[in-house]
Design an enzyme around this catalytic site. Structure first.
Site, PDB file in Angstrom:
ATOM      1  N   GLY A  37      -1.558   6.489   7.511  1.00  7.79           N
ATOM      2  CA  GLY A  37      -1.252   7.280   6.323  1.00  7.79           C
ATOM      3  C   GLY A  37      -0.148   6.725   5.437  1.00  7.79           C
ATOM      4  O   GLY A  37       0.396   7.437   4.601  1.00  7.79           O
ATOM      5  N   ASN A  77      -0.432   4.615   3.045  1.00  7.32           N
ATOM      6  CA  ASN A  77      -0.892   4.600   1.647  1.00  7.32           C
ATOM      7  C   ASN A  77      -0.934   6.006   1.070  1.00  7.32           C
ATOM      8  O   ASN A  77      -0.599   6.215  -0.087  1.00  7.32           O
ATOM      9  CB  ASN A  77      -2.266   3.924   1.550  1.00  7.32           C
ATOM     10  CG  ASN A  77      -2.135   2.414   1.586  1.00  7.32           C
ATOM     11  OD1 ASN A  77      -1.621   1.817   0.656  1.00  7.32           O
ATOM     12  ND2 ASN A  77      -2.547   1.811   2.665  1.00  7.32           N
ATOM     13  N   LEU A 133     -11.629   4.301   7.477  1.00  4.42           N
ATOM     14  CA  LEU A 133     -12.318   3.186   8.147  1.00  4.42           C
ATOM     15  C   LEU A 133     -13.835   3.345   8.224  1.00  4.42           C
ATOM     16  O   LEU A 133     -14.506   2.583   8.891  1.00  4.42           O
ATOM     17  CB  LEU A 133     -11.741   3.018   9.559  1.00  4.42           C
ATOM     18  CG  LEU A 133     -10.251   2.645   9.590  1.00  4.42           C
ATOM     19  CD1 LEU A 133      -9.762   2.548  11.028  1.00  4.42           C
ATOM     20  CD2 LEU A 133     -10.001   1.333   8.845  1.00  4.42           C
ATOM     21  N   HIS A 182      -7.828  -2.509   0.137  1.00  3.66           N
ATOM     22  CA  HIS A 182      -8.109  -3.451   1.231  1.00  3.66           C
ATOM     23  C   HIS A 182      -6.971  -4.459   1.306  1.00  3.66           C
ATOM     24  O   HIS A 182      -6.536  -4.979   0.256  1.00  3.66           O
ATOM     25  CB  HIS A 182      -9.450  -4.168   1.000  1.00  3.66           C
ATOM     26  CG  HIS A 182      -9.787  -5.130   2.098  1.00  3.66           C
ATOM     27  ND1 HIS A 182     -10.296  -4.727   3.319  1.00  3.66           N
ATOM     28  CD2 HIS A 182      -9.658  -6.474   2.169  1.00  3.66           C
ATOM     29  CE1 HIS A 182     -10.456  -5.797   4.093  1.00  3.66           C
ATOM     30  NE2 HIS A 182     -10.074  -6.858   3.421  1.00  3.66           N
ATOM     31  N   ASP A 224     -16.039  -3.387   1.514  1.00  2.44           N
ATOM     32  CA  ASP A 224     -15.172  -4.272   0.709  1.00  2.44           C
ATOM     33  C   ASP A 224     -15.923  -5.106  -0.329  1.00  2.44           C
ATOM     34  O   ASP A 224     -15.452  -6.175  -0.705  1.00  2.44           O
ATOM     35  CB  ASP A 224     -14.399  -5.216   1.645  1.00  2.44           C
ATOM     36  CG  ASP A 224     -13.751  -4.477   2.805  1.00  2.44           C
ATOM     37  OD1 ASP A 224     -13.747  -5.018   3.922  1.00  2.44           O
ATOM     38  OD2 ASP A 224     -13.306  -3.338   2.590  1.00  2.44           O
TER      39      ASP A 224
HETATM   40  C1  GRF Z   1      -3.610  -0.623   5.543  1.00  3.90           C
HETATM   41  O1  GRF Z   1      -3.411  -2.021   5.619  1.00  3.90           O
HETATM   42  C2  GRF Z   1      -4.844  -0.331   4.726  1.00  3.90           C
HETATM   43  O2  GRF Z   1      -5.050  -1.248   3.681  1.00  3.90           O
HETATM   44  C3  GRF Z   1      -5.926  -0.487   5.725  1.00  3.90           C
HETATM   45  O3  GRF Z   1      -5.396   0.153   6.881  1.00  3.90           O
HETATM   46  C4  GRF Z   1      -3.972  -0.065   6.914  1.00  3.90           C
HETATM   47  C5  GRF Z   1      -3.254   1.205   7.279  1.00  3.90           C
HETATM   48  O4  GRF Z   1      -3.391   2.091   6.213  1.00  3.90           O
HETATM   49  N1  GRF Z   1      -7.175   0.078   5.293  1.00  3.90           N
HETATM   50  P1  GRF Z   1      -2.667   3.556   6.268  1.00  3.90           P
HETATM   51  O5  GRF Z   1      -1.303   3.351   6.893  1.00  3.90           O
HETATM   52  O6  GRF Z   1      -3.531   4.430   7.145  1.00  3.90           O
HETATM   53  O7  GRF Z   1      -2.603   4.011   4.855  1.00  3.90           O
END
Ligand code: GRF
Length: 212
Positions: A12, A14, A91, A110, A151
């Site tokens: 989380g 992002n 994911l 990504h 992607d």
């Molecule tokens: C990040 O590198 C994101 O780009 C990838 O998973 C990683 C963790 O993302 N998809 P987050 O901490 O769950 O946002």
């Protein structure tokens, strides 16, 4: 209000960057209407709840058919008037039914400069391990529109990060998250909210701030 739904599966970070930018007034007019997790126990859900956001869990493992997963996600979003769906560490693939409901309005972050180091299995440390193994001097992050495969959708924004000789995969991952992902994902949301994104086939054009 420009309403976004944020889809998560992991840490989380992002999502947290979006929450923080809104709290700091740097994403004016944007509201996180809900956070949907594909895993019940992911830390991203705890971040959402700490921020007082509406959360839902739609466990990908519960659905054999992708169309049923789509349907469950669409049911959660129904009546919420979502303007943009943001995949932030999410994911799972989304199917054609879901994407058809939000045409050119689903974006993903990504952790590489697409098309490099992408595709099935390229998440977590793998993109960074492959970048180091290849010996690239630059890696970074990409925000792209989501299509039915991993992607491969049209690129919206990218930000490069220099690879240091001493980097481990963890070092590179952390720097790309901090210096690239957590910068361009909120930036892309702001551009969509301002109506400045124009998609023409595989090309994404960003209109100038003054509309010229
Ligand atoms: C990040 O590198 C994101 O780009 C990838 O998973 C990683 C963790 O993302 N998809 P987050 O901490 O769950 O946002």
């Amino acid at each position: 209000m420009y309403q976004i739904a944020v889809f998560v599966s992991g840490g989380g970070t992002n999502l947290q960057a979006i929450i923080d930018q809104i709290d700091q007034g740097r994403l004016a007019g944007v509201r996180i209407a809900c956070v949907i997790a594909s895993k019940a126990d992911c830390p991203a859900l705890a971040r959402a709840r700490r921020a007082g956001l509406a959360t839902d869990v739609v466990p990908r493992k519960q659905f054999v058919q992708l169309a049923d997963f789509d349907r469950a996600l669409l049911a959660v979003l129904a009546r919420k008037e979502i303007d943009l769906v943001v995949l932030a560490g999410f994911l799972s693939l989304l199917g054609k039914d879901f994407l058809a409901a939000y045409p050119d309005r689903v974006i993903n972050i990504h952790p590489s400069l697409l098309p490099a180091f992408s595709g099935p299995g390229f998440y977590g440390l793998k993109p960074h391990q492959e970048a180091l193994a290849y010996g690239v001097r630059l890696s970074g992050a990409t925000v792209h529109l989501v299509d039915p495969t991993y992607d491969t959708g049209p690129v919206v924004l990218q930000k490069a990060v220099a690879v240091k000789q001493t980097d481990t995969a963890q070092d590179l991952q952390e720097r790309i998250m901090r210096e690239a992902e957590q910068v361009i994902l909120p930036e892309a949301i702001a551009l969509f909210a301002a109506g400045r994104i124009c998609v023409q086939g595989r090309r994404v054009f960003i209109e100038e701030e003054n509309g010229l």
